[in-house]
Each structure stands twice: as structure tokens, then as C-alpha cells.
Design a protein around this motif. Structure first.
Motif, PDB file in Angstrom:
ATOM      1  N   ARG A 170     -18.513  22.450 -52.247  1.00 37.28           N
ATOM      2  CA  ARG A 170     -18.263  21.428 -51.219  1.00 37.28           C
ATOM      3  C   ARG A 170     -16.939  21.775 -50.558  1.00 37.28           C
ATOM      4  N   ARG A 171     -16.877  21.653 -49.240  1.00 38.70           N
ATOM      5  CA  ARG A 171     -15.679  22.057 -48.506  1.00 38.70           C
ATOM      6  C   ARG A 171     -14.540  21.070 -48.691  1.00 38.70           C
ATOM      7  N   ALA A 172     -13.296  21.628 -48.714  1.00 39.58           N
ATOM      8  CA  ALA A 172     -12.100  20.794 -48.912  1.00 39.58           C
ATOM      9  C   ALA A 172     -11.914  19.805 -47.753  1.00 39.58           C
ATOM     10  N   SER A 190     -19.238  32.500 -36.631  1.00 39.67           N
ATOM     11  CA  SER A 190     -18.699  31.182 -36.945  1.00 39.67           C
ATOM     12  C   SER A 190     -17.210  31.320 -37.224  1.00 39.67           C
ATOM     13  N   THR A 191     -16.383  30.750 -36.349  1.00 41.08           N
ATOM     14  CA  THR A 191     -14.940  30.861 -36.586  1.00 41.08           C
ATOM     15  C   THR A 191     -14.553  30.082 -37.835  1.00 41.08           C
ATOM     16  N   GLY A 192     -15.305  29.008 -38.147  1.00 41.02           N
ATOM     17  CA  GLY A 192     -15.041  28.253 -39.370  1.00 41.02           C
ATOM     18  C   GLY A 192     -15.209  29.156 -40.589  1.00 41.02           C
ATOM     19  N   ASP A 195     -35.021  15.488 -36.848  1.00 39.84           N
ATOM     20  CA  ASP A 195     -35.143  16.302 -38.081  1.00 39.84           C
ATOM     21  C   ASP A 195     -34.704  17.735 -37.798  1.00 39.84           C
ATOM     22  N   ILE A 196     -34.281  18.437 -38.853  1.00 39.81           N
ATOM     23  CA  ILE A 196     -33.827  19.822 -38.692  1.00 39.81           C
ATOM     24  C   ILE A 196     -34.888  20.658 -37.945  1.00 39.81           C
ATOM     25  N   LYS A 197     -36.161  20.489 -38.345  1.00 37.06           N
ATOM     26  CA  LYS A 197     -37.227  21.300 -37.729  1.00 37.06           C
ATOM     27  C   LYS A 197     -37.432  20.947 -36.257  1.00 37.06           C
ATOM     28  N   PRO A 230     -20.003  18.280 -32.310  1.00 30.96           N
ATOM     29  CA  PRO A 230     -18.982  17.799 -33.248  1.00 30.96           C
ATOM     30  C   PRO A 230     -19.214  18.298 -34.672  1.00 30.96           C
ATOM     31  N   PRO A 231     -18.239  18.112 -35.560  1.00 38.30           N
ATOM     32  CA  PRO A 231     -18.404  18.515 -36.961  1.00 38.30           C
ATOM     33  C   PRO A 231     -19.630  17.834 -37.569  1.00 38.30           C
ATOM     34  N   GLY A 232     -20.503  18.635 -38.162  1.00 39.62           N
ATOM     35  CA  GLY A 232     -21.685  18.067 -38.810  1.00 39.62           C
ATOM     36  C   GLY A 232     -22.877  17.935 -37.888  1.00 39.62           C
ATOM     37  N   ALA A 233     -22.774  18.405 -36.653  1.00 47.08           N
ATOM     38  CA  ALA A 233     -23.881  18.262 -35.693  1.00 47.08           C
ATOM     39  C   ALA A 233     -25.086  19.117 -36.086  1.00 47.08           C
ATOM     40  N   GLY A 234     -24.864  20.136 -36.929  1.00 39.50           N
ATOM     41  CA  GLY A 234     -25.977  20.996 -37.350  1.00 39.50           C
ATOM     42  C   GLY A 234     -25.875  22.400 -36.754  1.00 39.50           C
ATOM     43  N   LYS A 235     -24.703  22.778 -36.277  1.00 44.78           N
ATOM     44  CA  LYS A 235     -24.526  24.085 -35.640  1.00 44.78           C
ATOM     45  C   LYS A 235     -24.828  25.223 -36.626  1.00 44.78           C
ATOM     46  N   GLY A 287      -7.978  19.030 -41.210  1.00 40.68           N
ATOM     47  CA  GLY A 287      -8.911  18.734 -40.113  1.00 40.68           C
ATOM     48  C   GLY A 287      -8.390  19.054 -38.732  1.00 40.68           C
ATOM     49  N   ASN A 288      -7.220  19.710 -38.659  1.00 43.04           N
ATOM     50  CA  ASN A 288      -6.670  20.078 -37.345  1.00 43.04           C
ATOM     51  C   ASN A 288      -7.208  21.433 -36.886  1.00 43.04           C
ATOM     52  N   LEU A 289      -7.014  21.737 -35.603  1.00 39.47           N
ATOM     53  CA  LEU A 289      -7.465  23.027 -35.084  1.00 39.47           C
ATOM     54  C   LEU A 289      -6.418  24.100 -35.352  1.00 39.47           C
ATOM     55  N   VAL A 290      -6.898  25.282 -35.696  1.00 40.82           N
ATOM     56  CA  VAL A 290      -6.048  26.452 -35.875  1.00 40.82           C
ATOM     57  C   VAL A 290      -5.667  26.947 -34.464  1.00 40.82           C
TER      58      VAL A 290
HETATM   59  P1  AP5 Z   1     -24.087  21.846 -40.580  1.00 47.64           P
HETATM   60  O1  AP5 Z   1     -25.186  22.705 -40.016  1.00 47.64           O
HETATM   61  O2  AP5 Z   1     -23.276  22.381 -41.696  1.00 47.64           O
HETATM   62  O3  AP5 Z   1     -23.161  21.291 -39.385  1.00 47.64           O
HETATM   63  P2  AP5 Z   1     -22.070  22.008 -38.483  1.00 47.64           P
HETATM   64  O4  AP5 Z   1     -22.249  21.505 -37.090  1.00 47.64           O
HETATM   65  O5  AP5 Z   1     -22.119  23.495 -38.684  1.00 47.64           O
HETATM   66  O6  AP5 Z   1     -20.780  21.355 -39.095  1.00 47.64           O
HETATM   67  P3  AP5 Z   1     -19.370  21.935 -39.516  1.00 47.64           P
HETATM   68  O7  AP5 Z   1     -18.695  20.861 -40.338  1.00 47.64           O
HETATM   69  O8  AP5 Z   1     -19.490  23.273 -40.155  1.00 47.64           O
HETATM   70  O9  AP5 Z   1     -18.677  22.016 -38.160  1.00 47.64           O
HETATM   71  P4  AP5 Z   1     -17.205  22.025 -37.939  1.00 47.64           P
HETATM   72  O10 AP5 Z   1     -17.215  22.319 -36.486  1.00 47.64           O
HETATM   73  O11 AP5 Z   1     -16.436  20.831 -38.355  1.00 47.64           O
HETATM   74  O12 AP5 Z   1     -16.669  23.125 -38.948  1.00 47.64           O
HETATM   75  P5  AP5 Z   1     -16.186  24.618 -38.762  1.00 47.64           P
HETATM   76  O13 AP5 Z   1     -16.513  25.349 -39.999  1.00 47.64           O
HETATM   77  O14 AP5 Z   1     -16.615  25.154 -37.457  1.00 47.64           O
HETATM   78  O15 AP5 Z   1     -24.765  20.450 -41.008  1.00 47.64           O
HETATM   79  C1  AP5 Z   1     -24.007  19.424 -41.633  1.00 47.64           C
HETATM   80  C2  AP5 Z   1     -24.855  18.741 -42.724  1.00 47.64           C
HETATM   81  O16 AP5 Z   1     -25.942  18.037 -42.118  1.00 47.64           O
HETATM   82  C3  AP5 Z   1     -25.511  19.721 -43.715  1.00 47.64           C
HETATM   83  O17 AP5 Z   1     -25.508  19.131 -44.979  1.00 47.64           O
HETATM   84  C4  AP5 Z   1     -26.942  19.895 -43.185  1.00 47.64           C
HETATM   85  O18 AP5 Z   1     -27.859  20.183 -44.230  1.00 47.64           O
HETATM   86  C5  AP5 Z   1     -27.215  18.542 -42.547  1.00 47.64           C
HETATM   87  N1  AP5 Z   1     -28.034  18.620 -41.347  1.00 47.64           N
HETATM   88  C6  AP5 Z   1     -27.983  19.563 -40.360  1.00 47.64           C
HETATM   89  N2  AP5 Z   1     -28.868  19.283 -39.374  1.00 47.64           N
HETATM   90  C7  AP5 Z   1     -29.490  18.124 -39.731  1.00 47.64           C
HETATM   91  C8  AP5 Z   1     -30.494  17.307 -39.118  1.00 47.64           C
HETATM   92  N3  AP5 Z   1     -31.034  17.636 -37.943  1.00 47.64           N
HETATM   93  N4  AP5 Z   1     -30.893  16.184 -39.772  1.00 47.64           N
HETATM   94  C9  AP5 Z   1     -30.339  15.834 -40.967  1.00 47.64           C
HETATM   95  N5  AP5 Z   1     -29.393  16.565 -41.609  1.00 47.64           N
HETATM   96  C10 AP5 Z   1     -28.957  17.695 -40.993  1.00 47.64           C
HETATM   97  O19 AP5 Z   1     -14.601  24.400 -38.651  1.00 47.64           O
HETATM   98  C11 AP5 Z   1     -13.821  23.976 -39.756  1.00 47.64           C
HETATM   99  C12 AP5 Z   1     -12.341  24.015 -39.393  1.00 47.64           C
HETATM  100  O20 AP5 Z   1     -11.953  25.369 -39.064  1.00 47.64           O
HETATM  101  C13 AP5 Z   1     -11.911  23.204 -38.159  1.00 47.64           C
HETATM  102  O21 AP5 Z   1     -11.668  21.857 -38.482  1.00 47.64           O
HETATM  103  C14 AP5 Z   1     -10.651  23.964 -37.720  1.00 47.64           C
HETATM  104  O22 AP5 Z   1      -9.569  23.641 -38.556  1.00 47.64           O
HETATM  105  C15 AP5 Z   1     -11.020  25.405 -37.990  1.00 47.64           C
HETATM  106  N6  AP5 Z   1     -11.666  26.069 -36.830  1.00 47.64           N
HETATM  107  C16 AP5 Z   1     -12.931  26.571 -36.778  1.00 47.64           C
HETATM  108  N7  AP5 Z   1     -13.190  27.103 -35.575  1.00 47.64           N
HETATM  109  C17 AP5 Z   1     -12.056  26.926 -34.840  1.00 47.64           C
HETATM  110  C18 AP5 Z   1     -11.713  27.247 -33.488  1.00 47.64           C
HETATM  111  N8  AP5 Z   1     -12.614  27.855 -32.674  1.00 47.64           N
HETATM  112  N9  AP5 Z   1     -10.482  26.920 -33.046  1.00 47.64           N
HETATM  113  C19 AP5 Z   1      -9.571  26.311 -33.863  1.00 47.64           C
HETATM  114  N10 AP5 Z   1      -9.839  25.969 -35.146  1.00 47.64           N
HETATM  115  C20 AP5 Z   1     -11.077  26.272 -35.636  1.00 47.64           C
END
Ligand code: AP5
Ligand code: ZN
Length: 213
Positions: free
Chosen positions: A159-161, A30-32, A200-202, A8-13, A56-59
Motif C-alpha cells: 500500500r502506498r505511503a 508513469s512519472t509516479g 466499471d473498469i471494463k 485526479p488521483p485515483g481516477a484509474g489512469k 501529497g505535494n508535486l515534485v
Molecule cells: P489507479 O488506476 O491506481 O488510479 P490512478 O489514477 O493511477 O491513481 P494514482 O493515485 O496512481 O494517481 P496519482 O496521480 O495520485 O499518483 P501518481 O503515482 O501519478 O486506481 C485507483 C484504485 O481504484 C485502484 O485500487 C483500482 O483498482 C481502482 N479502480 C480503478 N478504476 C476503477 C473503476 N473504474 N471502478 C472502480 N475501481 C477502480 O503520483 C504520485 C505522486 O508523485 C504525486 O502526488 C506527486 O508527488 C508525484 N508526481 C507524479 N507525477 C508527477 C508530475 N508529473 N509532476 C510532479 N509530481 C509528480
């Protein structure tokens, strides 16, 4: 070796993908990130994408599959890390077809498990270096010197919108409705490996390293 980071969003991908790029020379797709680049292009497509993403919707599948195809066929390295792709069953089928066309396969799908409460804290505390893209967090990963990137010394933090509670609610709904079915899809294929993304991240990095060998 090609892998998917699914979660999910914020999972740490993104955080874990960057580590794999540094240590293994893999290529992060990263498609994001690609869509955020398209957003800044000022084109009609960019404007449409911005509106959808910020809410917050999917493209559409068509747009993201096109972006992935372009990068997959033009780059080569020690394997691809798919970060935020695939996000729908149609995207998963398209990826399988694209990899087959290139004579490649998928090694593992790493499912990063984190509960919703932690996701809200992670998303609302996230900021990124505008210069090198390093990802930080107000509490769990602050910069050593406030406002200065540890990696590149850059001082523009962004910071992201879509990192607000309202968009996050929509992103989570999209995840549960359209992306979580991929867990069953890859489980059935025998490719799925879950990791505890709450650690933890590590520690998360160590779990992923153990899976990849
Ligand atoms: P972070 O590593 O940034 O998390 P993430 O999983 O990469 O989160 P995203 O928000 O980037 O994922 P997303 O899927 O919503 O966004 P995306 O850009 O793909 O970590 C998050 C935070 O937690 C950071 O501050 C980090 O430091 C911290 N953290 C990480 N690990 C930790 C840990 N273990 N412990 C504590 N803290 C930790 O997509 C954005 C938008 O783009 C979508 O909503 C959609 O509109 C569009 N989009 C992207 N891809 C597609 C697709 N394939 N199809 C359709 N639409 C798409
Ligand atoms: Zn930086």
C-alpha cells in the motif's frame, strides 16, 4: 500514437494504462512510478522526492521533465501513454517541445472524470502487487485468492505511503490548483476527449478503446 491519461488521483489512469500496454504494446510512462523508484534509490534526490510525494505535494517540474525526457529518447514502441504527466502547464509545454523535437505528436488527451467522494474510496482501498505492479482494490478489484496476485502469483502486496486521507486531500488540492488548468489547455487545442471514469473498469476500458479506434 501518443496519448495522455489526465485525471485526479485515483481516477484509474494506472489501471487503464496497464490494459493499453497489454493489448496494444504501448509504453506506459508513469512519472509516479518513476519517482517511486527514485525514492527507493537511497540518494539525496530520492530522499527529497520521498518527503514531497508522501505529503501529497508535486515534485518540481525540472525533475519530472528530466525523467520523461530520458525515457522518451531511449524507448520506442507502439506509442507512449503518459500517466500522471503532464501535471502543470510548464510540463505540458515541455512535453509538446520534446515530442516536436522527436518528430512526434500527441494523438489524444483522455480526461478521466471521477468525483471526489469516489476518489477517496478508491485511494483508501488500493493495493498493488509488489512483484508485477498489478493494481487491486479491496472492494472493486480484489485478488481471486486473498493475498495472491492473479497475474504473477506474487504474495507481497503493498500500500502506498501517500494513500491516506490527509495526503489525498493535499493531492486533490494540487490537482485542482495546478493540473486541472490542463483541461482547458488541451480543450483549446482540440485534443481533449472526456470519459466517465465512474463506470466499471471494463466499461471505462471500452470507452477508451472506442476513442482510440
Ligand atoms: P489507479 O488506476 O491506481 O488510479 P490512478 O489514477 O493511477 O491513481 P494514482 O493515485 O496512481 O494517481 P496519482 O496521480 O495520485 O499518483 P501518481 O503515482 O501519478 O486506481 C485507483 C484504485 O481504484 C485502484 O485500487 C483500482 O483498482 C481502482 N479502480 C480503478 N478504476 C476503477 C473503476 N473504474 N471502478 C472502480 N475501481 C477502480 O503520483 C504520485 C505522486 O508523485 C504525486 O502526488 C506527486 O508527488 C508525484 N508526481 C507524479 N507525477 C508527477 C508530475 N508529473 N509532476 C510532479 N509530481 C509528480
Ligand atoms: Zn503480481
Amino acid at each position: 500514437m501518443n496519448i495522455i491519461l489526465l485525471g485526479p488521483p485515483g481516477a484509474g489512469k494506472g489501471t487503464q494504462a496497464r490494459h493499453l500496454v497489454e493489448t496494444r504494446g504501448m509504453i506506459q510512462l508513469s512519472t509516479g512510478d518513476m519517482l517511486r523508484e527514485a525514492k527507493t534509490s537511497g540518494t539525496e534526490m530520492g530522499k527529497k522526492v520521498a518527503e514531497i510525494m508522501d505529503a501529497g505535494n508535486l515534485v518540481t517540474d525540472e525533475i519530472v521533465i528530466g525523467l520523461i525526457e530520458e525515457r522518451l529518447t531511449s524507448e520506442a514502441g507502439a506509442g507512449f501513454i503518459f500517466d500522471g504527466f503532464p501535471r502543470t502547464l510548464a510540463q505540458a509545454d515541455a512535453l509538446a517541445a520534446l515530442l516536436a523535437k522527436l518528430g512526434q505528436s500527441l494523438h489524444t488527451v483522455i480526461e478521466m472524470r471521477v468525483d471526489d467522494e469516489a476518489l477517496v474510496r478508491r485511494i483508501t482501498g488500493r493495493f498493488t502487487c509488489g512483484n508485477c505492479g498489478e493494481v487491486y482494490h479491496d472492494e472493486t478489484k480484489p485478488t481471486k485468492t486473498p493475498g495472491v496476485c492473479d497475474q504473477c502469483g506474487g504474495t507481497e502486496m503493498v500500500r502506498r505511503a501517500d494513500d491516506n486521507e490527509e495526503s489525498l486531500r493535499t493531492r486533490l488540492m494540487e490537482y485542482y490548483k495546478k493540473t486541472s488548468p490542463l483541461i482547458g489547455y488541451y480543450y483549446a487545442k482540440g485534443d481533449l476527449r472526456p470519459v466517465n471514469g465512474l463506470a466499471d473498469i471494463k466499461e471505462v476500458t471500452a470507452s477508451i478503446e472506442a476513442i482510440l479506434g
